[in-house]
Design a protein around this motif. Sequence first.
Motif, PDB file in Angstrom:
ATOM      1  N   ILE A 252       3.849  10.491   0.219  1.00 33.91           N
ATOM      2  CA  ILE A 252       3.011  11.811   0.388  1.00 33.91           C
ATOM      3  C   ILE A 252       4.118  12.728   0.458  1.00 33.91           C
ATOM      4  CG2 ILE A 252       1.643  12.864   2.157  1.00 33.91           C
ATOM      5  CD1 ILE A 252       0.405  10.399   2.865  1.00 33.91           C
TER       6      ILE A 252
ATOM      7  N   ASP B 266      -5.182  10.278   7.546  1.00 37.61           N
ATOM      8  CA  ASP B 266      -6.308   9.783   6.682  1.00 37.61           C
ATOM      9  C   ASP B 266      -5.813   8.377   6.179  1.00 37.61           C
ATOM     10  OD1 ASP B 266      -7.851  11.851   6.714  1.00 37.61           O
ATOM     11  OD2 ASP B 266      -7.284  12.837   4.910  1.00 37.61           O
ATOM     12  N   ARG B 267      -4.471   8.254   5.810  1.00 41.62           N
ATOM     13  CA  ARG B 267      -3.946   6.977   5.467  1.00 41.62           C
ATOM     14  C   ARG B 267      -3.847   5.926   6.763  1.00 41.62           C
ATOM     15  NH1 ARG B 267      -4.282   9.815   1.894  1.00 41.62           N
ATOM     16  NH2 ARG B 267      -2.864   9.927  -0.081  1.00 41.62           N
TER      17      ARG B 267
ATOM     18  N   SER C 243      -8.488  -1.101   5.542  1.00 48.13           N
ATOM     19  CA  SER C 243      -8.147  -1.177   4.028  1.00 48.13           C
ATOM     20  C   SER C 243      -6.679  -1.712   3.880  1.00 48.13           C
ATOM     21  CB  SER C 243      -7.914   0.408   3.879  1.00 48.13           C
ATOM     22  OG  SER C 243      -9.034   1.006   3.433  1.00 48.13           O
TER      23      SER C 243
ATOM     24  N   LEU D  64       4.325   3.207   3.844  1.00 49.18           N
ATOM     25  CA  LEU D  64       4.090   4.281   3.453  1.00 49.18           C
ATOM     26  C   LEU D  64       5.214   5.356   3.818  1.00 49.18           C
ATOM     27  CD1 LEU D  64       1.875   6.690   2.489  1.00 49.18           C
ATOM     28  CD2 LEU D  64       1.563   7.032   4.957  1.00 49.18           C
TER      29      LEU D  64
ATOM     30  N   THR E 137      -6.340   2.510   7.028  1.00 46.37           N
ATOM     31  CA  THR E 137      -5.656   1.314   7.442  1.00 46.37           C
ATOM     32  C   THR E 137      -6.144   0.395   8.656  1.00 46.37           C
ATOM     33  OG1 THR E 137      -3.543   1.764   6.508  1.00 46.37           O
ATOM     34  CG2 THR E 137      -3.421   0.016   7.912  1.00 46.37           C
TER      35      THR E 137
ATOM     36  N   GLU F 144       3.502   3.941  -1.499  1.00 39.17           N
ATOM     37  CA  GLU F 144       2.939   5.487  -1.748  1.00 39.17           C
ATOM     38  C   GLU F 144       3.765   6.589  -1.275  1.00 39.17           C
ATOM     39  OE1 GLU F 144      -1.348   8.057  -0.820  1.00 39.17           O
ATOM     40  OE2 GLU F 144      -0.936   5.937   0.058  1.00 39.17           O
TER      41      GLU F 144
ATOM     42  N   ALA G  52      -2.697  -2.339   3.846  1.00 35.62           N
ATOM     43  CA  ALA G  52      -1.762  -1.522   3.606  1.00 35.62           C
ATOM     44  C   ALA G  52      -0.766  -1.999   2.693  1.00 35.62           C
ATOM     45  CB  ALA G  52      -0.884  -1.664   5.150  1.00 35.62           C
TER      46      ALA G  52
END
Length: 277
Positions: A195, A210-211, A219, A162, A215, A193, A221
């Motif tokens: 941000i 939130d990310r 979810s 990220l 993870t 991604e 990564a």
Amino acid sequence: MCRVADLRQAVLAKNDASAHELRDALTARGTAVVNLLSSPGSGKTALLEQELLRARERSIPVAALSADLATENDAIRLARSGVPVKQVLTDGLCHLEAGMLAGHLDGWLPDDVRLLFVENVGNLVCPASYDLGETLRVVLAAVTEGEDKPLKYPTAFGLAQLVVVTKTDLAEAAEFNEVAFRKNLEQVNPGVEVILTSARRGWGVGALLDRALATADGSPAHAPVMSRQSHHHGHKDSHSHGHSRSHDYTRGHSHSHTHGPAPTHPEAPEAMAHPQS
């Protein structure tokens, strides 16, 4: 040269083994590690403080460990959030290693912590090669650092799961070209991604949390194309450590904070493209 290369590979292999062991141990207890990497002055501490405040407001058990060469300034700032914070002084060492991190967590990390944010030493070279047993690796860059940052530090950005752009309230003044930044990032890490944030204005605050939670909940990564093993970089100071010191800021810094939801920012454009003249 071969002997030096072999030694570097041995050091990194030992770190990878420690990271694997630490990751398994933390996963078993329900804790995910978020490894934050950036250059000095990127605004990493300011954003992390806001993320910790959001976590506390939402009753999410989090903790933070901050690594610095010499001062305790960052931990003092982070402790204002009221969450458990520990400062690690590396005494000049330019990065954390998995074994060091495990040692500092032993006996300190509360059992219920769901997310542990590790603020790595401000450096985009040395820390890039060291797995800390993290669940999510995040690389931050301020708009004031220029659009070519990913190309200058391809290992750090290439291994990121990220990428967070900070200080976007200064984008126009810095003539930051978001399109160029994304294009350069795509060259070293396709599909990662991005941000956009401004800790000062509250733009994008909470997105990192939130990310990280997603993870931690399973979810998947982002999987960088670049392999950490194939891009290990040797460092003159990458072995024979063990002189880091730590300070626990958990006690005596708990304060009550009441904050509303993140401010809306319709004036903040989704794309901040300002072509260079």
